[in-house]
Scaffold this motif. Structure first.
Motif, PDB file in Angstrom:
ATOM      1  N   TYR A   1      -1.775  66.763  10.368  1.00 13.65           N
ATOM      2  CA  TYR A   1      -3.248  66.660  10.467  1.00 13.65           C
ATOM      3  C   TYR A   1      -3.698  65.472  11.462  1.00 13.65           C
ATOM      4  CZ  TYR A   1      -3.132  69.565   6.235  1.00 13.65           C
ATOM      5  OH  TYR A   1      -3.036  70.501   5.488  1.00 13.65           O
ATOM      6  N   GLU A   2      -3.076  64.991  12.295  1.00 12.11           N
ATOM      7  CA  GLU A   2      -3.534  63.874  13.213  1.00 12.11           C
ATOM      8  C   GLU A   2      -4.183  64.660  14.535  1.00 12.11           C
ATOM      9  OE1 GLU A   2      -3.667  61.073  11.965  1.00 12.11           O
ATOM     10  OE2 GLU A   2      -2.321  61.944  10.293  1.00 12.11           O
ATOM     11  N   GLY A   3      -4.949  63.881  15.170  1.00  5.40           N
ATOM     12  CA  GLY A   3      -5.435  64.284  16.488  1.00  5.40           C
ATOM     13  C   GLY A   3      -6.483  65.538  16.211  1.00  5.40           C
ATOM     14  N   GLU A   4      -6.696  66.387  17.112  1.00 12.69           N
ATOM     15  CA  GLU A   4      -7.586  67.830  17.019  1.00 12.69           C
ATOM     16  C   GLU A   4      -6.770  68.799  16.193  1.00 12.69           C
ATOM     17  OE1 GLU A   4      -8.762  68.653  21.022  1.00 12.69           O
ATOM     18  OE2 GLU A   4      -9.909  66.787  21.198  1.00 12.69           O
ATOM     19  N   THR A   5      -7.094  68.938  15.277  1.00  8.75           N
ATOM     20  CA  THR A   5      -6.262  69.523  14.360  1.00  8.75           C
ATOM     21  C   THR A   5      -7.137  70.727  13.648  1.00  8.75           C
ATOM     22  OG1 THR A   5      -4.653  68.010  13.863  1.00  8.75           O
ATOM     23  CG2 THR A   5      -4.481  69.778  12.472  1.00  8.75           C
TER      24      THR A   5
ATOM     25  N   ARG B   1      -3.556  74.648   4.808  1.00  6.94           N
ATOM     26  CA  ARG B   1      -2.757  74.716   6.121  1.00  6.94           C
ATOM     27  C   ARG B   1      -3.584  74.286   7.189  1.00  6.94           C
ATOM     28  NH1 ARG B   1      -2.677  78.855   2.476  1.00  6.94           N
ATOM     29  NH2 ARG B   1      -0.693  79.722   1.855  1.00  6.94           N
ATOM     30  N   SER B   2      -2.351  73.665   8.069  1.00  9.86           N
ATOM     31  CA  SER B   2      -3.134  73.412   9.357  1.00  9.86           C
ATOM     32  C   SER B   2      -2.550  73.873  10.570  1.00  9.86           C
ATOM     33  CB  SER B   2      -3.151  71.851   9.783  1.00  9.86           C
ATOM     34  OG  SER B   2      -1.599  71.384  10.083  1.00  9.86           O
ATOM     35  N   ASN B   3      -2.877  73.797  11.870  1.00  7.73           N
ATOM     36  CA  ASN B   3      -2.030  74.643  12.757  1.00  7.73           C
ATOM     37  C   ASN B   3      -1.220  73.843  13.560  1.00  7.73           C
ATOM     38  OD1 ASN B   3      -3.917  72.762  14.106  1.00  7.73           O
ATOM     39  ND2 ASN B   3      -4.218  73.938  16.147  1.00  7.73           N
ATOM     40  N   LYS B   4      -0.514  72.649  12.936  1.00  5.38           N
ATOM     41  CA  LYS B   4       0.390  71.887  13.454  1.00  5.38           C
ATOM     42  C   LYS B   4       1.553  71.780  12.468  1.00  5.38           C
ATOM     43  CE  LYS B   4      -2.216  69.284  16.747  1.00  5.38           C
ATOM     44  NZ  LYS B   4      -2.666  67.805  16.994  1.00  5.38           N
ATOM     45  N   LEU B   5       2.816  71.867  12.613  1.00  8.30           N
ATOM     46  CA  LEU B   5       3.888  72.071  11.578  1.00  8.30           C
ATOM     47  C   LEU B   5       4.747  70.746  11.889  1.00  8.30           C
ATOM     48  CD1 LEU B   5       5.061  73.076   9.101  1.00  8.30           C
ATOM     49  CD2 LEU B   5       6.613  74.565  10.679  1.00  8.30           C
ATOM     50  N   LEU B   6       4.986  69.884  11.009  1.00 14.63           N
ATOM     51  CA  LEU B   6       5.915  68.667  11.153  1.00 14.63           C
ATOM     52  C   LEU B   6       7.289  69.198  10.457  1.00 14.63           C
ATOM     53  CD1 LEU B   6       6.666  65.586  11.699  1.00 14.63           C
ATOM     54  CD2 LEU B   6       5.296  65.055   9.636  1.00 14.63           C
ATOM     55  N   LEU B   7       8.384  69.080  11.169  1.00 16.19           N
ATOM     56  CA  LEU B   7       9.796  69.447  10.618  1.00 16.19           C
ATOM     57  C   LEU B   7      10.454  68.194  10.892  1.00 16.19           C
ATOM     58  CD1 LEU B   7       9.839  72.828  12.417  1.00 16.19           C
ATOM     59  CD2 LEU B   7       9.590  72.684  10.105  1.00 16.19           C
TER      60      LEU B   7
ATOM     61  N   GLU C   1      10.643  67.660  14.814  1.00 18.11           N
ATOM     62  CA  GLU C   1       9.700  68.479  15.519  1.00 18.11           C
ATOM     63  C   GLU C   1       8.557  68.541  15.127  1.00 18.11           C
ATOM     64  OE1 GLU C   1      11.316  72.362  16.304  1.00 18.11           O
ATOM     65  OE2 GLU C   1      13.235  71.724  17.187  1.00 18.11           O
ATOM     66  N   LEU C   2       7.554  68.439  16.006  1.00 16.12           N
ATOM     67  CA  LEU C   2       6.107  68.633  15.801  1.00 16.12           C
ATOM     68  C   LEU C   2       5.725  69.856  16.718  1.00 16.12           C
ATOM     69  CD1 LEU C   2       3.407  67.708  14.617  1.00 16.12           C
ATOM     70  CD2 LEU C   2       3.034  66.119  16.620  1.00 16.12           C
ATOM     71  N   VAL C   3       5.311  70.836  15.861  1.00 19.69           N
ATOM     72  CA  VAL C   3       5.219  72.275  17.000  1.00 19.69           C
ATOM     73  C   VAL C   3       4.055  72.729  16.606  1.00 19.69           C
ATOM     74  CG1 VAL C   3       7.510  72.890  17.181  1.00 19.69           C
ATOM     75  CG2 VAL C   3       6.226  73.329  15.085  1.00 19.69           C
ATOM     76  N   GLY C   4       3.225  73.378  17.412  1.00 16.85           N
ATOM     77  CA  GLY C   4       1.889  73.901  17.378  1.00 16.85           C
ATOM     78  C   GLY C   4       2.061  75.511  16.968  1.00 16.85           C
ATOM     79  N   VAL C   5       1.168  75.846  15.787  1.00 18.37           N
ATOM     80  CA  VAL C   5       1.106  77.357  15.676  1.00 18.37           C
ATOM     81  C   VAL C   5       0.379  78.078  16.350  1.00 18.37           C
ATOM     82  CG1 VAL C   5       1.212  78.868  13.613  1.00 18.37           C
ATOM     83  CG2 VAL C   5       2.019  76.617  13.341  1.00 18.37           C
TER      84      VAL C   5
END
Length: 232
Positions: A118-122, A133-139, A154-158
């Motif tokens: 949830y950091e930054g523009e999310t 849910r957010s549009n960024k996934l932290l793995l 990995e930090l990936v965008g959905v």
């Protein structure tokens, strides 16, 4: 990945609700028409059913449900787990001599976690199942053996092109310190900590995020105990 389609989960949330209501209306209309309580009731039920089906099809094509979004995320999780498993296996066996049987990895000791970022523009949304849910996934993942520990991150965008990753092997003897903290400003939905790994022969620390749970405590405790043991 179809980012334009995925972003509809956050921007077309109301359409998804309309689609659900339309399908419910269609079911009610079919039931009313099936009961045949009268000609007017039969026509009214059929009309409602037809309109609900058409509206449901149109709205469903323009939205993504919680289940569909979870399916996209689950595929990303599976890919990450496979990647980390292969990474650990490759690194453990990279110095094997010719003809030597490969060293197997106890997959039960591979620790994985995933959480929404949830950091930054999310973009963020509370689904119809009351899960946020957010549009960024932290793995993240780790594996510890006697000499080294292995990190996967990995930090990936959905819904956008975003991919940050760290896959590394670190010897306990090379570690100066490992600490976790909560970056500020912090989202009220954040369930993760920032981890800073400082190596003795590198000025720039390695920084990644992990969900704040018992697995993170185990990683920190294991590395710190090995550092202390090496110094004694």
């Amino acid at each position: 990945m179809d980012y334009n389609r995925n972003i509809r989960y956050f921007t077309k949330a109301n359409i998804g609700k309309i689609a659900t209501a339309s399908w419910l209306a269609a079911i009610v209309g079919v039931i009313v028409a099936f009961l045949r309580m009268g000609w007017i009731t039969y026509m009214l039920g059929g009309t409602v059913a037809f309109a609900g089906i058409v509206c449901g099809i149109v709205c469903s094509s323009k939205s993504i449900s919680d289940k569909e979004y979870d399916g996209i995320v689950n595929n990303m999780i599976k890919h990450f787990r496979k990647h980390f498993n292969e990474f650990v296996h490759e690194k453990i066996n990279q110095h094997n001599g010719r003809g030597k049987a490969p060293i197997s990895v106890d997959e039960e000791k591979l620790r994985f976690s995933n959480v929404y970022f949830y950091e930054g523009e999310t973009l963020s949304r509370l689904g119809q199942d009351d899960r946020r849910r957010s549009n960024k996934l932290l793995l993240s993942a780790y594996f510890c053996d006697k000499q080294n520990f292995y990190i996967g991150y990995e930090l990936v965008g959905v819904t956008e092109e975003l991919h940050e990753e760290i896959f590394g092997v670190y010897s306990y003897t090379d570690v100066e310190s490992i600490v976790n903290d909560q970056p500020e400003p912090r989202s009220p939905y954040a369930e993760y900590d920032r981890v800073t790994l400082k190596l003795k022969r590198k000025q720039t620390p390695i920084v990644f995020y992990m969900i704040n749970d018992a697995e993170l405590d185990t990683l920190l405790g294991t590395v710190r105990s090995r550092i202390t043991a090496d110094e004694e």
